[in-house]
Design an enzyme around this catalytic site. Structure first.
Site, PDB file in Angstrom:
ATOM      1  N   TYR A  39       0.837  -1.196   0.000  1.00 55.07           N
ATOM      2  CA  TYR A  39       0.000   0.000   0.000  1.00 55.07           C
ATOM      3  C   TYR A  39       0.876   1.252   0.000  1.00 55.07           C
ATOM      4  CZ  TYR A  39      -4.029  -2.959   1.287  1.00 55.07           C
ATOM      5  OH  TYR A  39      -5.022  -3.916   1.315  1.00 55.07           O
ATOM      6  N   ALA A  40       0.731   2.034  -1.064  1.00 59.83           N
ATOM      7  CA  ALA A  40       1.512   3.263  -1.234  1.00 59.83           C
ATOM      8  C   ALA A  40       3.005   2.983  -1.062  1.00 59.83           C
ATOM      9  CB  ALA A  40       1.060   4.340  -0.251  1.00 59.83           C
TER      10      ALA A  40
END
Length: 333
Positions: free
Chosen positions: A80-81
């Site tokens: 995530y990111a």
């Protein structure tokens, strides 16, 4: 923000004192994750927007509001990111000094730096996640993919070593079929290593077929705690997308647009009806439907602002009637 916190505090007081409508509200109970000793709030907060659409300030605001609500179950991933989500959650826990009260779940297998589930890669991925989270253990580690290029034995032995070292407490899987869950359980028994305790798969009113059936049957047989992800179908089940023009600003507009079918609209109509009967939001009803399903521990949902949490908070104590459950089941067939 103050208004949201006040509202959540009022809900908590009402639950504690039994002043919620007994016909539609039940006491707030934390739930066990499978056979583990993890006790979690029945709504997991996804960190998939942290570092993407939510910056540091907004992330802290969302996490603060969730904790004020009584939430303790944060779900993220090393992909995530690019790992930024884990870092932001770790920074928040350090600043609030609340690591001991939080249950942290993360996933490995999809990151660009540590792709796949080979033993050495998985171990490096977990160590990197621990560093970003600023903690000495991961409460619940998910295998983010079903890596068919790696024997289950290799992956399971690597996870067991991390559990024995105290760096991982429990583990589960994501995107695995029922047959693969059976293979994993057999391999765990033969190796004498820790078995899976949790399953995270796409499951919501619009997308039922992936989970219901063989996968649900195997999960029940193995006593796995089920954490449905995409619980609100990328926001469609909040009811805010009623026509094509509503989808234009959504980050997942392609996926949401595909859900705007006759069936999708039929489901929203049923949700509207139940929400009116329960004096709550469409999103809360969609989550309460999941929470009433066998084996479901905590749906995983994300918000882009602290204010949106108020739309979800009712779900954890909302009790749908048999008629309402049947109505939603029929509409989503």
């Amino acid at each position: 923000m103050a208004g949201i916190v006040t509202q959540l505090q009022q809900v908590a007081v009402a639950v504690a004192t039994g002043h919620l409508d007994a016909a539609t509200r039940g006491p707030l109970r934390f739930r066990a994750v499978g056979s583990s000793d993890l006790s979690v709030f029945p709504l997991a907060l996804s960190g998939n927007v942290f570092g993407w659409t939510a910056d540091d300030a907004e992330t802290n605001s969302i996490l603060d509001a969730y904790a004020e609500q009584g939430g303790n179950f944060v779900d993220t991933a090393d992909s995530y990111a690019g790992g930024r989500s884990e870092t932001m959650i770790g920074n928040w826990m350090r600043k609030r000094r609340n690591r001991s009260s939080m249950v942290v779940a993360t996933k490995v297998g999809k990151s660009a730096d540590h792709p796949g589930l080979r033993a050495r890669v998985l171990t490096r991925a977990v160590h990197a996640s621990l560093n970003r989270l600023g903690t000495d253990r991961i409460d619940l580690l998910y295998l983010h993919i079903d890596d068919v290029n790696v024997e289950f034995e290799e992956t399971l032995l690597a996870v067991d070593e991390l559990i024995r070292a105290g760096k991982v407490r429990y583990f589960g899987c994501s995107d695995h079929t029922g047959n693969r869950l059976i293979e994993a359980r057999v391999a765990s028994a033969q190796l004498g290593v820790a078995p899976m305790v949790a399953l995270q798969n796409r499951y919501n009113l619009l997308q039922r077929s992936e989970y219901e059936g063989d996968l649900a049957h195997v999960a029940a047989q193995q006593g796995l705690g089920v954490m449905p992800r995409f619980a609100l179908a990328s926001g469609f089940l909040t009811g805010k997308y009623r026509q094509r023009s509503d989808v234009a600003l959504n980050q997942r507009r392609g996926e949401v647009a595909k859900l705007m079918t006759r069936r999708g609209m039929r489901i929203l109509t049923a949700l509207d009806r139940v929400a009116r009967e329960q004096s709550t939001t469409v999103a809360s009803v969609a989550l309460a439907w999941l929470l009433a399903k066998p084996g479901v521990v905590a749906p995983v949902a994300s918000v882009t602002s602290a204010e949106q949490l108020a739309d979800l908070s009712d779900a954890v104590t909302l009790q749908l009637t048999r008629h309402q459950m049947a109505d939603l089941d029929r509409a989503s067939q």
